[in-house]
Scaffold this active site. Sequence first.
Site, PDB file in Angstrom:
ATOM      1  N   ASN A  62      89.613 -33.352  -9.496  1.00 26.66           N
ATOM      2  CA  ASN A  62      88.156 -33.228  -9.519  1.00 26.66           C
ATOM      3  C   ASN A  62      87.638 -33.792 -10.852  1.00 26.66           C
ATOM      4  O   ASN A  62      88.002 -33.291 -11.921  1.00 26.66           O
ATOM      5  CB  ASN A  62      87.795 -31.745  -9.356  1.00 26.66           C
ATOM      6  N   HIS A  85      83.783 -32.970 -14.370  1.00 23.18           N
ATOM      7  CA  HIS A  85      83.469 -32.623 -15.755  1.00 23.18           C
ATOM      8  C   HIS A  85      83.597 -33.800 -16.725  1.00 23.18           C
ATOM      9  O   HIS A  85      83.186 -33.697 -17.880  1.00 23.18           O
ATOM     10  CB  HIS A  85      84.256 -31.388 -16.191  1.00 23.18           C
ATOM     11  N   HIS A  97      81.679 -33.353  -6.767  1.00 18.87           N
ATOM     12  CA  HIS A  97      80.676 -32.442  -6.223  1.00 18.87           C
ATOM     13  C   HIS A  97      79.302 -32.962  -6.620  1.00 18.87           C
ATOM     14  O   HIS A  97      78.965 -32.980  -7.807  1.00 18.87           O
ATOM     15  CB  HIS A  97      80.933 -31.037  -6.803  1.00 18.87           C
ATOM     16  N   ARG A 141      75.950 -32.054  -6.863  1.00 18.58           N
ATOM     17  CA  ARG A 141      75.142 -30.829  -6.815  1.00 18.58           C
ATOM     18  C   ARG A 141      73.664 -31.145  -6.677  1.00 18.58           C
ATOM     19  O   ARG A 141      73.214 -32.208  -7.103  1.00 18.58           O
ATOM     20  CB  ARG A 141      75.330 -30.032  -8.112  1.00 18.58           C
ATOM     21  N   ARG A 147      73.971 -32.001 -12.039  1.00 18.13           N
ATOM     22  CA  ARG A 147      74.370 -31.701 -13.429  1.00 18.13           C
ATOM     23  C   ARG A 147      75.612 -32.495 -13.853  1.00 18.13           C
ATOM     24  O   ARG A 147      75.872 -32.641 -15.027  1.00 18.13           O
ATOM     25  CB  ARG A 147      74.593 -30.205 -13.627  1.00 18.13           C
ATOM     26  N   GLU A 185      82.386 -32.558  -2.333  1.00 19.66           N
ATOM     27  CA  GLU A 185      81.889 -31.191  -2.178  1.00 19.66           C
ATOM     28  C   GLU A 185      80.375 -31.241  -2.080  1.00 19.66           C
ATOM     29  O   GLU A 185      79.719 -31.992  -2.810  1.00 19.66           O
ATOM     30  CB  GLU A 185      82.266 -30.353  -3.394  1.00 19.66           C
ATOM     31  N   THR A 197      81.281 -23.147  -9.036  1.00 21.27           N
ATOM     32  CA  THR A 197      81.155 -22.565  -7.706  1.00 21.27           C
ATOM     33  C   THR A 197      81.724 -21.143  -7.723  1.00 21.27           C
ATOM     34  O   THR A 197      82.917 -20.942  -7.904  1.00 21.27           O
ATOM     35  CB  THR A 197      81.920 -23.428  -6.680  1.00 21.27           C
ATOM     36  N   GLU A 228      89.661 -24.677   2.236  1.00 22.04           N
ATOM     37  CA  GLU A 228      90.227 -24.566   0.887  1.00 22.04           C
ATOM     38  C   GLU A 228      90.039 -23.121   0.452  1.00 22.04           C
ATOM     39  O   GLU A 228      88.903 -22.624   0.413  1.00 22.04           O
ATOM     40  CB  GLU A 228      89.517 -25.506  -0.088  1.00 22.04           C
ATOM     41  N   HIS A 279      90.561 -23.972  -7.491  1.00 22.83           N
ATOM     42  CA  HIS A 279      89.566 -23.407  -8.408  1.00 22.83           C
ATOM     43  C   HIS A 279      90.236 -22.646  -9.539  1.00 22.83           C
ATOM     44  O   HIS A 279      90.983 -21.711  -9.317  1.00 22.83           O
ATOM     45  CB  HIS A 279      88.543 -22.492  -7.721  1.00 22.83           C
TER      46      HIS A 279
HETATM   47  N1  PXP Z   1      87.505 -26.540  -5.329  1.00 21.89           N
HETATM   48  C1  PXP Z   1      86.171 -26.370  -5.272  1.00 21.89           C
HETATM   49  C2  PXP Z   1      85.571 -26.127  -3.945  1.00 21.89           C
HETATM   50  C3  PXP Z   1      85.361 -26.438  -6.410  1.00 21.89           C
HETATM   51  O1  PXP Z   1      84.035 -26.270  -6.320  1.00 21.89           O
HETATM   52  C4  PXP Z   1      85.968 -26.707  -7.649  1.00 21.89           C
HETATM   53  C5  PXP Z   1      85.131 -26.817  -8.876  1.00 21.89           C
HETATM   54  O2  PXP Z   1      84.239 -27.851  -8.756  1.00 21.89           O
HETATM   55  C6  PXP Z   1      87.359 -26.907  -7.669  1.00 21.89           C
HETATM   56  C7  PXP Z   1      88.118 -26.787  -6.508  1.00 21.89           C
HETATM   57  C8  PXP Z   1      88.076 -27.213  -8.934  1.00 21.89           C
HETATM   58  O3  PXP Z   1      87.969 -26.123  -9.770  1.00 21.89           O
HETATM   59  P1  PXP Z   1      88.335 -26.301 -11.296  1.00 21.89           P
HETATM   60  O4  PXP Z   1      87.384 -27.303 -11.861  1.00 21.89           O
HETATM   61  O5  PXP Z   1      88.152 -24.929 -11.847  1.00 21.89           O
HETATM   62  O6  PXP Z   1      89.755 -26.775 -11.341  1.00 21.89           O
END
Ligand code: PXP
Length: 251
Positions: A10, A13, A46, A48, A52, A73, A104, A154, A197
Amino acid sequence: MTERIRLGVNIDHVATIRNARGGAHPDPERAAALATEAGADGITLHLREDRRHIRDGDLDRIRAATDLPINMEMAAAPDMLEIALRFKPETAMFVPEKRAELTTEGGLDAARGHNHLADYVRKLKDNGSRVSMFIEPDPVQLLAAHRMGADITEFHTGRYVELVQAGDAELAARELDRIRACAEEAVRIGVEPQAGHGLTYDTVQPVAAIGEITELNIGHFLVGEAVFVGLGEAVRKMRELIDDARKTPQP
Ligand code: PXP
């Protein structure tokens, strides 16, 4: 047991850091390319409502930077549906979205959102995307997601990670059991189980060792590690840990 567990990286960030100053650096497009080179199996982003991190203009550039499947996402909202129908991610994942949250928080209430979500699921599937739902490891939510036609669920690993980090081994083990039981049930009813997550080097292996889970989606920790060792190195190390967890029985 699936032999190889996939790692979805992901890259949200990277865009968060870029947006902190405006401008174009660091570019999530480059992160997608580096994650691909380092052995990721998918790129997750994602979009959003408040944009952001990932922004509309990033989508096509990220698509061009990698040949990996993209997991988008999204909230179940009409404008997001329109974007997803145009962008055609390999997977469209419904997540709950609240403006004030930092990330999330909690899974989607698939059991409650039936009428609304079912229509979105059908449109996306007709358009060629697989559909995933991000839910708590709860059999009621799993069944609801299945009834709405989700191909994938998930399971939210956030609570498990928090319990490990709080030093509560007993409750963490119980949460892991819930994830394992839901993954087994998902396979039984024909839904592909994934998880993610909050996962880190220290928490990923027991989840990766659940043989039914096909993919982990990990972002924040990898981008944080990238500050110290580079994104490629962080992805490679995570890849090694999850591959080892599949080969080695966990305590
Ligand atoms: N899965 C989902 C559905 C998420 O929303 C996120 C965070 O955007 C992640 C996985 C990844 O989580 P993390 O950034 O904490 O590894």
